[in-house]
Design an enzyme around this catalytic site. Sequence first.
Site, mmCIF file in Angstrom:
data_model
loop_
_atom_site.group_PDB
_atom_site.id
_atom_site.type_symbol
_atom_site.label_atom_id
_atom_site.label_comp_id
_atom_site.label_asym_id
_atom_site.label_seq_id
_atom_site.Cartn_x
_atom_site.Cartn_y
_atom_site.Cartn_z
ATOM 1 N N ARG A 14 42.178 50.767 26.519
ATOM 2 C CA ARG A 14 41.796 51.781 27.505
ATOM 3 C C ARG A 14 42.632 51.635 28.774
ATOM 4 O O ARG A 14 43.536 52.408 29.037
ATOM 5 C CB ARG A 14 40.287 51.681 27.811
ATOM 6 C CG ARG A 14 39.719 52.944 28.486
ATOM 7 C CD ARG A 14 39.974 53.033 29.984
ATOM 8 N NE ARG A 14 39.369 51.969 30.740
ATOM 9 C CZ ARG A 14 39.557 51.794 32.043
ATOM 10 N NH1 ARG A 14 40.369 52.601 32.726
ATOM 11 N NH2 ARG A 14 38.986 50.782 32.686
ATOM 12 N N ASP A 15 42.389 50.580 29.549
ATOM 13 C CA ASP A 15 43.139 50.408 30.794
ATOM 14 C C ASP A 15 44.594 50.063 30.513
ATOM 15 O O ASP A 15 45.502 50.505 31.219
ATOM 16 C CB ASP A 15 42.484 49.313 31.644
ATOM 17 C CG ASP A 15 42.628 49.579 33.134
ATOM 18 O OD1 ASP A 15 43.300 50.555 33.499
ATOM 19 O OD2 ASP A 15 42.065 48.812 33.928
ATOM 20 N N TYR A 142 30.811 50.801 36.179
ATOM 21 C CA TYR A 142 31.951 50.430 37.025
ATOM 22 C C TYR A 142 31.702 50.887 38.457
ATOM 23 O O TYR A 142 31.315 52.043 38.690
ATOM 24 C CB TYR A 142 33.214 51.144 36.545
ATOM 25 C CG TYR A 142 34.036 50.439 35.501
ATOM 26 C CD1 TYR A 142 34.740 49.275 35.797
ATOM 27 C CD2 TYR A 142 34.156 50.965 34.217
ATOM 28 C CE1 TYR A 142 35.530 48.652 34.838
ATOM 29 C CE2 TYR A 142 34.946 50.349 33.255
ATOM 30 C CZ TYR A 142 35.621 49.185 33.580
ATOM 31 O OH TYR A 142 36.406 48.577 32.634
ATOM 32 N N GLU A 144 34.069 51.698 41.000
ATOM 33 C CA GLU A 144 35.491 51.892 41.283
ATOM 34 C C GLU A 144 35.794 51.640 42.753
ATOM 35 O O GLU A 144 35.053 52.065 43.642
ATOM 36 C CB GLU A 144 35.904 53.321 40.897
ATOM 37 C CG GLU A 144 37.401 53.558 41.002
ATOM 38 C CD GLU A 144 37.795 54.983 40.656
ATOM 39 O OE1 GLU A 144 38.994 55.200 40.417
ATOM 40 O OE2 GLU A 144 36.906 55.862 40.637
ATOM 41 N N THR A 177 40.300 47.564 42.029
ATOM 42 C CA THR A 177 41.013 48.721 41.482
ATOM 43 C C THR A 177 42.475 48.778 41.903
ATOM 44 O O THR A 177 43.355 49.123 41.108
ATOM 45 C CB THR A 177 40.291 50.012 41.893
ATOM 46 O OG1 THR A 177 38.933 49.925 41.460
ATOM 47 C CG2 THR A 177 40.948 51.236 41.296
ATOM 48 N N HIS A 207 43.258 43.502 38.974
ATOM 49 C CA HIS A 207 44.598 44.082 38.838
ATOM 50 C C HIS A 207 45.617 43.178 39.516
ATOM 51 O O HIS A 207 45.263 42.308 40.310
ATOM 52 C CB HIS A 207 44.638 45.503 39.400
ATOM 53 C CG HIS A 207 44.090 46.525 38.448
ATOM 54 N ND1 HIS A 207 44.894 47.347 37.699
ATOM 55 C CD2 HIS A 207 42.810 46.831 38.102
ATOM 56 C CE1 HIS A 207 44.138 48.126 36.938
ATOM 57 N NE2 HIS A 207 42.872 47.837 37.167
#
Length: 506
Positions: A14-15, A142, A144, A177, A207
């Site tokens: 997905r990501d 989530y 975000e 994020t 990330h």
Amino acid sequence: MKPRRIEIMDTTLRDGEQTSGVSFTAPEKLTLARLLLEELQVDRIEVASARVSDGEYESVRQIASWAREAGMLPKIEVLSFVDDGASLEWIHKAGGRTQNLLTKGSMNHLTHQLRKTPEAHFKAVGAVLSRAEDMDIRSNVYLEDWSNGMRESKEYVFQFLDFLQTQPVDRILLPDTLGILTPEETFTYLNEILGRYPDLHFDFHGHNDYDLSVANVLEALKAGIHGLHLTVNGMGERAGNAPLSSVVAVINDFLPEVEIGVCESSLYKVSKLVSAFTGIGIPSNKPIIGDNVFTQTAGIHADGDNKKNLYFNNLLPERFGRKRKYALGKTSGKANIQKNLQELGLSLSDAELKLVTARIIELGDRKERVTREDLPYIISDVLGTEGQPQQVFIRSYVLTHAKGLQPTTTVFLEIEGKTYEENARGDGQFDAFMNALRKVYKDLNRPLPDLIDYAVRIPPGSNSDALCETVITWKTGKREFTTRGLDSDQTVSAIKATEKMLNRCC
């Protein structure tokens, strides 16, 4: 004290698919889903975003169908949206039973993207969660932009978490994020949240924009996080996500209080397959999975490895289904060459090893990459002429080749201390070279053998362009013999083979 079990959720499908230029087909996603769960043994996988495309729907349908039969359907998760239940219908129809609902974790996103009040957002989120419960779909949420939320609107984050703890939610997913957290912030924010909400399950989703994702994961674990989101090869948007392979090694080596179920020995195999499917190469110096990370280049390191493994650390390649290698080049020295000879089952005397080492250093100075498979050729070339007196030297030559014109060669020779120069044309560069050579030897009234066979090959199994071998068979009278030349250039290797012939018979 018993180690605390941490969930590993892989979001490569997905990501990771948000890496620029990457798109998995449905069969590729199914293949990787099976490998991630069955072979790597991660706890959960996030496989798609709802309502993106027909291809995504087919991917989820195939994965969910397989997972249901394998008893793994609860491990399959799909990103969903606050869209009046449209994502839920999509997931349910495809066979999925777990949503990862994307909500807003900062006032900045809530105000400028959704243009809603916190109360209105919470109400919409609550409606989706209630509907999911009615449809027998489990929910993770989530937040975000949570990391910026903690920096700039902490009261809003806590207000949202206060609301979520009253809802039918299994896990709360906290993403950095934009990859902006420092390790210190990661620990501070998570420590505060985990202390305030001890009964909730939290995942950290890091990330890598500042190349701090692994460090941040380490701090998240120290703070007491319950789950981690990772990707194979660190794939993901912009600089990518926290890489699965590095995080697994860090946990296993530095956090004895933490336990995970990932199978280390399968990391490299899965990484290579993901690279093949995506066309995104793995950097050669990428920890754990890069081609060069278990390769010793300096000769002093190989020597140290022979003396109580002085240059080993805990990252032994066998843990990850790999082997240590010893590079051959100008810095490798005798110790590296000996390691490679052992792998080939060969042995050389000290004098022979010195000659072979000198040739490898020469190739390294020319920036040629030498592999283990090249070694027998180098040995044959170097040792095949050892002890043979040399009276003929091809000191210099000029080879020209232009479209529409015959190739020409000018050659400068030294024979028994005297020098000769000639030029000639031919059907190819080597033919022109031989014609020039014949002129010199005709003037000296010396015959040259006939060339009866000419073969060019590279070392079998070699993946470098450092060497090619030219084997030429000559005939003089009734006697046939062969000479070999070795070089990265085919014509030059043929000229070297010819020089050996001249010193044998002329």
